[in-house]
Structures are given as structure tokens and as C-alpha cells.
Design a protein around this motif. Sequence first.
Motif, short mmCIF file in Angstrom:
data_model
loop_
_atom_site.label_atom_id
_atom_site.label_comp_id
_atom_site.label_asym_id
_atom_site.label_seq_id
_atom_site.Cartn_x
_atom_site.Cartn_y
_atom_site.Cartn_z
N HIS A 32 0.81 -1.21 0.00
CA HIS A 32 0.00 0.00 0.00
C HIS A 32 0.85 1.28 0.00
O HIS A 32 0.30 2.38 -0.11
CB HIS A 32 -0.90 0.01 1.24
N GLU A 33 2.19 1.15 0.07
CA GLU A 33 3.03 2.35 0.13
C GLU A 33 3.24 2.96 -1.26
O GLU A 33 3.00 2.31 -2.28
CB GLU A 33 4.36 2.02 0.79
N ALA A 34 3.74 4.18 -1.29
CA ALA A 34 3.75 4.99 -2.51
C ALA A 34 4.64 4.44 -3.61
O ALA A 34 4.44 4.77 -4.79
CB ALA A 34 4.18 6.42 -2.17
N ASP A 35 5.63 3.62 -3.29
CA ASP A 35 6.54 3.10 -4.31
C ASP A 35 6.36 1.60 -4.56
O ASP A 35 7.22 0.95 -5.15
CB ASP A 35 7.99 3.37 -3.92
N ALA A 36 5.23 1.04 -4.15
CA ALA A 36 5.04 -0.41 -4.23
C ALA A 36 4.83 -0.90 -5.65
O ALA A 36 5.26 -1.99 -6.02
CB ALA A 36 3.87 -0.84 -3.36
N VAL A 37 4.15 -0.12 -6.48
CA VAL A 37 3.80 -0.52 -7.83
C VAL A 37 4.67 0.21 -8.84
O VAL A 37 4.81 1.44 -8.78
CB VAL A 37 2.31 -0.24 -8.14
N HIS A 38 5.28 -0.53 -9.74
CA HIS A 38 6.03 0.03 -10.87
C HIS A 38 5.34 -0.41 -12.16
O HIS A 38 5.01 -1.59 -12.32
CB HIS A 38 7.48 -0.47 -10.88
N GLN A 39 5.14 0.52 -13.09
CA GLN A 39 4.50 0.18 -14.36
C GLN A 39 5.15 0.98 -15.49
O GLN A 39 5.62 2.10 -15.28
CB GLN A 39 3.00 0.48 -14.33
N ALA A 40 5.13 0.39 -16.69
CA ALA A 40 5.68 1.07 -17.86
C ALA A 40 5.02 0.50 -19.10
O ALA A 40 4.53 -0.63 -19.12
CB ALA A 40 7.20 0.90 -17.94
N GLY A 41 5.04 1.32 -20.17
CA GLY A 41 4.51 0.88 -21.45
C GLY A 41 3.11 1.41 -21.72
O GLY A 41 2.52 2.12 -20.90
N PRO A 42 2.55 1.07 -22.87
CA PRO A 42 1.23 1.58 -23.26
C PRO A 42 0.11 1.14 -22.33
O PRO A 42 -0.88 1.86 -22.17
CB PRO A 42 1.03 0.99 -24.66
#
Length: 376
Positions: A319-329
Motif C-alpha cells: 500500500h506504500e507509494a513506491d510499491a507498484v512500478h508500471q511502464a509501457g502503453p
Amino acid sequence: MDDYTHLLAGLAETGALGEEWRGAFERAPRSAFVPDEIWVEDSDTSNGYRLVDKDADPAEWWAEVNSGRQVVTQLDDGRADGPGTATSSGSMPRLVASMLRHLDVADGNTVLDIGTGTGWTSALLCARLGDGAVTTVEVDPAVAAAASERLERLGLKPHRVVGDGLLGYPAGGPYDRIHSTAAVQRVPLAWIEQTRPGGVIVTPWGTPYANAGLLRLEVGKRGRESHGRFVGDVSFMWMRAQRPHELQDPDRSPDHQGPSQLDPDLAEENVHAAFAIGLRTPGVRTLHSWQEADPSGTHRFRLSDDAGSWASVRFRDWHEADAVHQAGPRRLWDEVVAARRAWLEDGKPELTRFGLTVTADGDQHVWLDAPDNTLR
């Protein structure tokens, strides 16, 4: 009572093995179709598998063969330097019996068996229907040759073909039934065209996210749609031409970071949730990754669509601010979150409430409960 007889008795008691198939299983025992060298999982080896030789360790070999487990018979398509991916096997007896029951054959039926493998399933079909009723196709020449030798030893002689099972075998059609022991992401139009109207196709079917469904498809009249339901939870090796992409390490930094709106454990809560999520996240494959120095703190759930989009979410402190990384369309983790929400809104349906329609042109779509309720 020997171990194999005990195994068959257990299958009969649970209803997996009906009396109409009992004689075939007795005439074609599993052990006659397992090679002398098999692979068992072993975390202490470099590729995760350990070779078991029948001559060197007969006790372990027989224990594996007469178990109810899958028996791995080939790694890495037969290459000696592969990473340790199982690519051919003897299927679990319970699943073999279940698939043959769903095939619903009758005397006089003809069957196209896709994926000869060890030869056991084609042997069972021959023992039940007769040699002339069965055509079996195997893409790997070495696997096909070994299966032929085992079939010959038992005096069973289906028509054997080395070729791409996705193309079927039109010269022997039309068939009353098609039975596949390899999973597909799309039902080949060739299979439908080579099955008589009213005939049945039984095949494992899945998505890169969840290879989990057993499809029983009833073939429609020429020029009409074919409909079927998912009748069970199975996981089989993929047809080679429909294998999902390999998940690679990200080649660039994320262009979006944030907290997760979902505990990542719930993205694989059970097979029904995973199956439903996979239906709504086309092309998305998953992988668990972590660093050996800190496996708990670095454990991440990774996703990729093989078209430039990827995502990962941390299990700890998701739930923390840097938990999810995403990239691309595509925002793949957002898609997973939305897909699970849709599954909840539908009432958490089990995978057997889903079905598949294949049009006369080969397009396919999944539905929930009825063919007119196409999945959103």
C-alpha cells in the motif's frame, strides 16, 4: 493388489474412472508408456530436476509411475543445455480418466488424438475403440518414435502422424471427437473443420495468466458457431506454437509508480480468481521474483504483455507509494485490479461457469453462464 490396480480402484471409487474405460486402463497400463528415464523435481539441482533411471533406481521409478502424479519425461524440448522447463510428460491418471470421460465416446466413433506424448492416451483410445478408430499426432519426432515402439509392444496400432497438432490431420477426417493433451490459448479452426457437426473437442485451454481450464466444445453445423463450457480445472503443457512469451527483466525504468489498490496475494487468491483475471487481461503473463539476499523484502509480483508493457508490485508494504512500478502503453497492474473487481461483482464465479464460443471464421470469445453473456 498391486500399486496400479490400487490406483485404478481409487479412481473408480471417486468416479473419475467409469466402467466403460476400466478395461482399457487395465489392458494399457501406465507403466508400459513411461520411458526408463524420467525427471523428478529437486530444488538442489541447477535446473530444478533430477534424473531417475529405471535400471539404477527401480523402486523410485515405480513409485513415481504408479503414483497419481504427473511424470515428466522430457525437459527443454530434448535439448541438453536448457533451463529446465518440462516439455513432455505422462499426465496425471485422474486427469486422463476425466478427459476421456468428458470426450463421451461411443462404439464406432473416430478420434483424433493431439499430442501423442508417451502414447498412453492413444493406447487407451485404441483399447476402447479399436486401432482403426484412432489417429494420433505428435510434433516431436523423437517423442513420436518412442511412443510408437511402446504401442507396438502392446499390439496397439493407431494411425501415427508426426506433425503440428494445431493443423490436425485432415486426411483422416472428419472425426467424431478430437482430444488434445496440450493446452491452447485459441482453439484452431482446423480442429472444428475436421470434426463432424455435433462432435466434441476436449482440450486444455488457458491464458498466459492462468493455464487452468478444461474445455468441452460441441461443434456446430457448418457455417455456424460452436459452443462449449469449461468443465474442470487442469494445467497442461502448452502447444509449442501457442506457448506464452518468456518474461524478461524490464529494459527501462518505470514511468509510473504508486501504491497498490489490491493486496497482490489476491491476484492469485484461487484458481477461479486467476482464471477470471486472465480472461480480462489478454496476453499478460506473471512471474514471482525476489533477490536471494532478501527474499521476503524484495518479493514482487511481475507482469508483462510482450508488447512493451510491464508492471510489478511489492508483496510487503504493497500500500506504500513506491510499491507498484508500471511502464509501457498498458497499465498492467491496474488491469489486474480492475479484472479482479469485475470477478467480485460477478459473484466470484468458479471457472466452470465460464464457456467459449468459436465462430465459423475462427474468432473466439468467452462468456459467463450463457453464450449471450459475453465477458466484458
